[in-house]
Scaffold this active site. Sequence first.
Site, PDB file in Angstrom:
ATOM      1  N   ASN A  99       6.078 -11.681  -1.056  1.00 39.76           N
ATOM      2  CA  ASN A  99       7.153 -10.980  -0.346  1.00 39.76           C
ATOM      3  C   ASN A  99       6.701 -10.820   1.102  1.00 39.76           C
ATOM      4  OD1 ASN A  99       9.091  -9.249   0.631  1.00 39.76           O
ATOM      5  ND2 ASN A  99       8.418  -7.474  -0.568  1.00 39.76           N
TER       6      ASN A  99
ATOM      7  N   LYS B 245       8.325  -9.785   3.580  1.00 48.48           N
ATOM      8  CA  LYS B 245       8.986  -8.647   4.248  1.00 48.48           C
ATOM      9  C   LYS B 245       9.505  -9.088   5.626  1.00 48.48           C
ATOM     10  CE  LYS B 245       5.983  -5.642   1.636  1.00 48.48           C
ATOM     11  NZ  LYS B 245       5.441  -4.333   1.429  1.00 48.48           N
TER      12      LYS B 245
ATOM     13  N   HIS C  37      13.653  -3.311  -4.210  1.00 49.08           N
ATOM     14  CA  HIS C  37      12.291  -3.042  -3.737  1.00 49.08           C
ATOM     15  C   HIS C  37      12.206  -1.584  -3.270  1.00 49.08           C
ATOM     16  CE1 HIS C  37       8.670  -3.172  -1.280  1.00 49.08           C
ATOM     17  NE2 HIS C  37       8.336  -4.249  -1.968  1.00 49.08           N
TER      18      HIS C  37
ATOM     19  N   GLU D 196      10.932  -0.244  -0.781  1.00 47.30           N
ATOM     20  CA  GLU D 196      11.236  -0.036   0.646  1.00 47.30           C
ATOM     21  C   GLU D 196      12.741  -0.001   0.869  1.00 47.30           C
ATOM     22  OE1 GLU D 196       8.779  -3.202   2.121  1.00 47.30           O
ATOM     23  OE2 GLU D 196       6.997  -2.060   1.544  1.00 47.30           O
TER      24      GLU D 196
ATOM     25  N   GLU E 230       6.162  -1.855  -9.666  1.00 47.15           N
ATOM     26  CA  GLU E 230       5.472  -1.604  -8.404  1.00 47.15           C
ATOM     27  C   GLU E 230       5.364  -0.092  -8.165  1.00 47.15           C
ATOM     28  OE1 GLU E 230       5.669  -5.148  -5.621  1.00 47.15           O
ATOM     29  OE2 GLU E 230       7.488  -4.024  -5.248  1.00 47.15           O
TER      30      GLU E 230
ATOM     31  N   GLY F 111       1.220  -1.397  -0.178  1.00 48.08           N
ATOM     32  CA  GLY F 111       0.766  -1.408   1.214  1.00 48.08           C
ATOM     33  C   GLY F 111      -0.243  -0.325   1.539  1.00 48.08           C
TER      34      GLY F 111
ATOM     35  N   SER G 298      -0.664  -3.692  -3.621  1.00 54.13           N
ATOM     36  CA  SER G 298      -1.996  -4.000  -3.076  1.00 54.13           C
ATOM     37  C   SER G 298      -2.780  -4.998  -3.929  1.00 54.13           C
ATOM     38  CB  SER G 298      -2.806  -2.711  -2.867  1.00 54.13           C
ATOM     39  OG  SER G 298      -2.143  -1.875  -1.935  1.00 54.13           O
TER      40      SER G 298
HETATM   41  C1  PEP Z   1       5.368  -5.456  -2.108  1.00 51.30           C
HETATM   42  O1  PEP Z   1       5.851  -5.426  -1.001  1.00 51.30           O
HETATM   43  O2  PEP Z   1       6.092  -5.716  -3.067  1.00 51.30           O
HETATM   44  C2  PEP Z   1       3.951  -5.164  -2.259  1.00 51.30           C
HETATM   45  C3  PEP Z   1       3.472  -5.059  -3.462  1.00 51.30           C
HETATM   46  O3  PEP Z   1       3.208  -5.012  -1.104  1.00 51.30           O
HETATM   47  P1  PEP Z   1       1.603  -4.950  -1.005  1.00 51.30           P
HETATM   48  O4  PEP Z   1       1.077  -6.108  -1.812  1.00 51.30           O
HETATM   49  O5  PEP Z   1       1.302  -5.093   0.453  1.00 51.30           O
HETATM   50  O6  PEP Z   1       1.173  -3.652  -1.575  1.00 51.30           O
END
Ligand code: PEP
Length: 253
Positions: A9, A11, A95, A97, A167, A173, A213
């Site tokens: 992803n 972003k 997601h 976000e 998630e 992040g 992460s």
């Molecule tokens: C994501 O954006 O779905 C995500 C898991 O980000 P990160 O790997 O940076 O934590």
Amino acid sequence: MRKPIIAGNWKMNKAAAEATLLANGIKRDLFDVGNVEIVLCPPFTSLSLVGDVIQDTPISLGAQNMHWEKEGAFTGELSAAMLKEAGCKYVIIGHSERRAYFGETNESVNKKVKAALREGLVPIVCVGEKLEDRESGKAFDVVSEHVEKGLEGLGESEAVKIVIAYEPVWAIGTGKTASAAQAEEIHKFIRELLSKKYGKKTSESICIQYGGSVKPDNIKELMTEIDIDGALVGGASLKEESFVAMVKEVSEL
Ligand code: PEP
């Protein structure tokens, strides 16, 4: 057996030149990896460019969001058909976000999931609790609500076509990953929910990714858990070296 899916992803990163460079690097390094489904989710403006780079390879294209309507006065939005036309096979829906910054709700997630399926896109449906939910013992309730409401009205023949991404918001992040045991506990719970809704056989065919992460040095431990079927990766998908390393780790399991 479920084929693991590793999705990057990107972003709001990687405009044209950088996106093309990254996609070319990934293609060069991973064109012959057959046992992992690789998905790249660039921003909208780089979809077609990345789609051209990965054309005729096993690597798939995904989008990061969509609208549930087919067309109309929805300034700034894109429909499932538009994503399909741009070459997408997957679309990330709900997601955290988008839930946190753009008012995405379980209801909008549900409409988007149905619209994606109608158009033949594979929705990657994101679910997961916030830190305060976990700390107050509500992680299972929140995840259950995300799954129940996000998939409301879907029949078994539709459920087999979706992907779920667990998630935990506190791990996205932040550099904090859920331990393999913490993640597996929720993945197993999600599979049990799916089993109650759609039957054991269907629940066992649905891919449940972990996200939060994920990096080259923790992906192996997570992926060895029985109910973890791949990863949705943000930060570590932005560099060729780390993305390729993660896919290779999984392909060797
Ligand atoms: C994501 O954006 O779905 C995500 C898991 O980000 P990160 O790997 O940076 O934590």
